[in-house]
Design a protein around this motif. Structure first.
Motif: not given
Lengths: 444, 444, 444, 444
Positions: C37, C41, C162, C165-166, C177, D107, D110
């Motif tokens: 990550l 994240d 995750i 999230i991604l 990931y 996210t 970055t």
């Protein structure tokens, strides 16, 4: 005792008899206007802003109970206490009240009970008027007059509210407010659009003279106006339709940011009550559905639509470069300079319940009693503004935030209720009032 | 043509005359029950789940138009098309429809027009029944019977809905559904709480025999039950008040997580219609406000409240360790084993419109026609379930998600509508139905 | 002291060393899985159901503080108190806590501080394990084991979270990931769909034997099953795409009423993570975007989609008439009858992080460690269910409302965490878990 | 090519070198101010109005890409296209964009990638500046200057946003923006409150001279002001606390109707960042929590609070009868008449990041660089207002609806960014900006 401050107290002039006669006339008008309604129509609150007719009938009576009967020692009955919570609109100083959004969600008092309550209040006010100590008569008359002005505001509201209420029904089941004979409506030839010049200068604004007015029309104050030219008439449906046809409702850059958000959130694509049926525009009126009359002034537009229309007009027509909405003081100055008799097809008394066309070549047509005209002015206190005293301090001042002023009165405004200094106000997205557009152009 | 599948088709037996008589009787009942209403009461939809009475009257008629008149060649009129969009409840296969939440937001058709529409539908159904080809009579009778069962469900709903509608009014202005003489109500001595043992085993459940039933009561199927002991009567107000007094509504650990969220979101602190006035609990009933009768069964509780009460009871009384809500099959097995005649103070025909106390020492009291009793069972299809065919496939199956089964019928259920296999269902937070609590205890 | 009741207490067998080794292994796995990550994240909570990784790391440590260190006299530090409010998930008995929806809305403790906190908790638990009074070792071991099972649940959750999230990022900016070499993926030839018969009968269900299990897997109880035939494998993407191509997402009659409302409210038109790019379906995976592999099992469908698919299948293919989703006991019975070694491409340990195809002709493929399989069973307490004692009573019981059971484990479930009696549960609209569809057919 | 109209075009004067130096200085300041942040702090969007720092860094760079690099032929890179959707704030003419509320929910890129992107943009702008055709240099300089003014606005925003972001954390875990030595802060003796008379008259307002300004500061126009007296300093915490202690937040009659609704809806009971701990008021600042300093000017109040305070003050202190908030032109006239050097403890360059006390007996203290001061004026176009041309037409005009003007600059405003004609604007409920209260009194 008076609701207005020393130095600008309005005494309702005239005899008890004159006052009584006016009281009866105004109160009766609220009854008369409800005659065409079905029982169902009295109870509906389709949106929070629209109160059901039963509530209007009750609230305008309650106003006399709390502001006349109670303070001046009139006779009180059990219902005064029972209905108080329901019929208080927004007076924090008069105690707690039903949330506005719930006026359509109760079934008691019934409409019949409300009519009985009105009659009881009327009788008790009349009794009080006859028996009040002469030393209190002036004060009583003052508040009574405010109660009647208040009732006239609700009479105008009634027509806009019942229009919304009836419009809720499916088109094929919808019934007009009143059935009118299907006569041939002659096509009016409207006056061509012109702009009338005004010189500007350091001028005075606000209500002058001895007559009664709302606290928000005072004090008279100086304000500097640059020269300007006001349109001789309101924008017509035909002119507004050009804006539609040019995809005005799809061009974000024409709109204020808040207006665009509202347009998208509520799916606006035309003025309220414009309905597309089989490729043609129709209009919902208090007389029912009618094909959109191109010559009539466009009506039921929000401030955001009026503003976007003006911006579009300014950008697309070279001859209209710089047109915009007038300020309230530009409107007032023009009105004062030119206003003579309102057109005979104006105000509630014309019984049209619908705006009339501009015709006959007046210098400034449709200035009074046709449509409320959006101004670009916010509803602000005039410099040195003082609210009414006591309970009625809540009448105007606390609403002076994020609302725009409208001027001119409409086809459902009682004529005697109107003044050239009268300031109507609504929030920018409002569309259910009789609102139209008049343009202005600055001298460059 | 039949709504039910081959092999389990229900033929409405009996002559045209018998069917006609039942049709007239059931249809008339819907009219009769509305007699005490004021015009205002017909139009209100206080929450989305509660339809206004005008809509109930219309929808139950519409059901016959779309399921009887149309498919069997009855006579159609203009209103059939005009009202179709308004009166379709949730039948996607019958076209688009008014969103449920808007049934209280229109004023046309008027209540009077809906009554006229009912009369028109009645006449046309009767005409059809007399003239239908004998070869179609069975099929017609089948659907007609479903239409009457459907109407009876709405008759029960009506009483629960008008109770909500009238309760919206301020307490001092609230009027009961009907005015009853102020007689002295004797305090009933209720039967003491006991638990009646049942043996369990691999048993059969579902509707047996030739009579009509809903698709959700079939097929008959085997299910294994462990031994259990069912409470001889419903939980009383007095027993439930102990839960309140022990701060049951403040102890999160007694509640299902969803129930606790609902309690907090809606501010539950007692059953619906319990109102605290001057330190005493009062109860809103169709006969008006009454001091909370401790001996009566607690009513208008959600599943979450019933479940939390059972958990509290199980934890606080040693002698009640392990009590819980019964499953629907435990209830059905107990009912089948013991049910004889329902109590005479039960069902709608008793005209109580309120649950009666348990007295007289029956083995199992209040099993039918008192209150719907929450079971812990979800409303699931029985193994091998097949929905009705055609339009009526939408009647039950698509609602089999996140609802709980209730058993027993209530004091506003028409007696002939009820069966021991009858499965009522509501979502867990529902409180406006006549719902009560019966406990069960497992053998340890 | 024990969290489980007398009579069904699970003693974590084995030496301190074995327990310590397992503790270190499971705790380390949570660290390892976060390695790929980026700092960003760790903090995002895209929907309320998805906790940000920092919170998962903290909450699983907090669990040991409140359930192990505190009750068994371990060493406490200042952060234990400081973080308690933030890291308590839903234990009302352990005090107030941050609303779940706010886990993504704070920036302290930082991720680095959470890692330090984990290390501190680990050290203190290890210290306690070495020094605890031998008389308390069994009890300590019991709770420690639950803490590790709890952590493994969150490890599985992590992979699903995750993935969400991604996926929030713009497609062109989205990063997988983990970066995998772009190897040629051979097209698998999947086993043809078959249905395997099972006899049914009065059978026993629930966790048997001495090993540890959650309270919701007990007690063992009898249940009658009619004969049934279970599909030999999960439904594939290709099979599901036929449902899409047949306008399954437009046919209201295929859907449960709640499912249809959800479909419309959230705009479902395909499984989660199916994305249409230039006319082709792509799939978001933990390895990045890939063209939709037709042979793989369809994944990330809600219960409503699984149910609608089964209904569609049942109606459209004569040979599949009567197919539906299995009950959890049908699944368990089939699994018990046939389960041998799970496929080697199954469970988290295979490191696929993605479901594998059914190939090789097993009698029942993909039963364990491929995808969680929606059953039609609600998540209900087994007859005679007793929650864990004390704090952990809140672990399962209060969530037994309106959720559906899933069986089988998934490609991100740790193998040792899984049992054939394991009951996973999610609400019907859930799509972000690794969920698939297995059909069943009843004997007619 | 120019963003401003002929006749009022601002040419950024000076050499390329001077422009380059300013470019580097302003751009570097955005980097420097982020130095104290932890990685977590860059990504949070606690309320829709507050953008996360990563976005600010990106958006201010994007501004140069779309307004400088693209139109003037600078070098473009892949990220320009990739980030365009994410970093466009509200420019409809520049295409679709991420909804504002979602800036905290992604996210990628970055924070590190955003820093790289800034560096790339900086390099490319510098390259362009060196190589641009001399004939385009003036136009380029004009837009570049606007980009730097825009960046300075976001620098001020940054400090207000990071204050909100850090405040989200639990009080005991909250960390200040910067750690300051715990020195003894001497209690300042503030200047006593006085009112300074101004004569009024028909005056000119708006930006004069040749320097750069926003379109909303033009044109210069006449406006008539009645005489007024402006307070010599801002209202202090001690004075505001009297309002609290007099139950100002409980007296509905002191508040505008919209303000009261907001107070109730959001639970206001003190200014933002006032926190009650153990019976004492504390203040959240960028230097951490501090006991409320009575002498400092009250900060972080909404327009509604400022307006209610003024109304309370007017009613409770005889000597303050008639005080109110100033209009923007009253403020401007007073500022022009008296403004000399700002106090040395003012503006961002003082590095206080907090408003300073009024001391030293200036005629008008705290007029610039202390706190933005709410005026009663709506943010309206000046008469004859013309927006910038092209893309930047969207910069100001479309937001001129329901916002109030603030004047004076604050302790986080870069000094060179400020002018006496500068018009800041926020909606009335806004509290997270550095906003304070200055009173005015009319001549009666």
């Amino acid at each position: 005792m008076s609701v207005t401050e020393a130095g600008r107290e309005f005494v309702a002039t005239g005899s008890r008899e004159a006052l009584l006669a006016r009281f009866r006339r105004v109160r009766q008008a609220s009854i008369t206007m409800c005659r065409p309604l079905r029982a169902e129509d009295f109870r509906l609150q389709p949106i929070e802003e629209v109160s059901p007719p039963w509530w209007n009938l009750g609230h305008t009576s309650w106003f006399f109970v709390r502001n006349v009967l109670e303070p001046f020692g009139g006779r009180l009955v059990r219902e005064d206490a029972q209905y108080d919570f329901l019929l208080n609109s927004y007076y924090a100083s008069l105690g707690s009240r039903l949330p506005r959004s719930r006026r359509g969600s109760i079934t008691r008092p019934t409409t019949e009970e409300i009519y009985r309550y009105r009659a009881s209040v009327d009788q008790r006010v009349e009794d009080l008027l006859e028996t009040v100590d002469p030393g209190h008569l002036d004060a009583l008359s003052s508040v009574l007059a405010i109660g009647l002005e208040h009732e006239q505001q609700h009479q105008e509201l009634f027509y806009t509210e019942i229009k919304v209420i009836l419009a809720q029904n499916l088109r094929e089941l919808r019934q007009p407010y009143r059935a009118v004979p299907e006569e041939e409506r002659p096509v009016d030839a409207v006056d061509p659009l012109r702009f009338v010049d005004f010189a500007g200068g350091l001028l005075e604004f606000g209500h002058r003279g001895q007559g009664w007015c709302w606290d928000n029309e005072l004090p008279v104050h100086k304000f500097y106006l640059a020269p300007f030219a006001l349109a001789n008439r309101l924008v017509t449906n035909a002119e507004y339709q050009e804006f539609l046809d040019d995809h005005g409702y799809d061009q974000q850059l024409l709109w204020l940011d808040n207006g665009w958000a509202r347009l998208q959130g509520e799916g606006w694509h035309a003025p309220l009550y414009w309905e597309r049926v089989d490729g043609c525009w129709w209009l919902w009126t208090l007389d029912g559905m009618r094909p959109l009359p191109p010559e009539e002034p466009v009506c039921h537009v929000s401030f955001y639509e009026a503003d976007a229309f003006a911006r579009w007009k300014s950008q697309t027509a070279a001859c209209h470069r710089g047109v915009r909405l007038p300020t309230e003081r530009e409107w007032e100055q023009a009105a004062r300079s030119t206003l003579c008799e309102p057109q005979e097809d104006a105000f509630l008394e014309s019984d049209r319940l619908h705006p009339a066309c501009a015709k006959g070549g007046r210098s400034l047509a449709q200035m009074a009693g046709c449509l409320w005209q959006w101004t670009s002015s916010y509803y602000e206190p005039y410099p040195g503004y003082r609210p009414f005293l006591g309970v009625l301090a809540e009448y105007n001042g606390k609403f002076m935030d994020n609302q725009r002023v409208l001027r001119g009165g409409s086809c459902v405004t009682p004529r005697e209720h109107f003044r050239v200094s009268y300031r109507n106000f609504w929030s920018a997205p409002t569309r259910f009032q009789f609102t139209g557009i008049r343009l202005v152009r600055s001298e460059e």
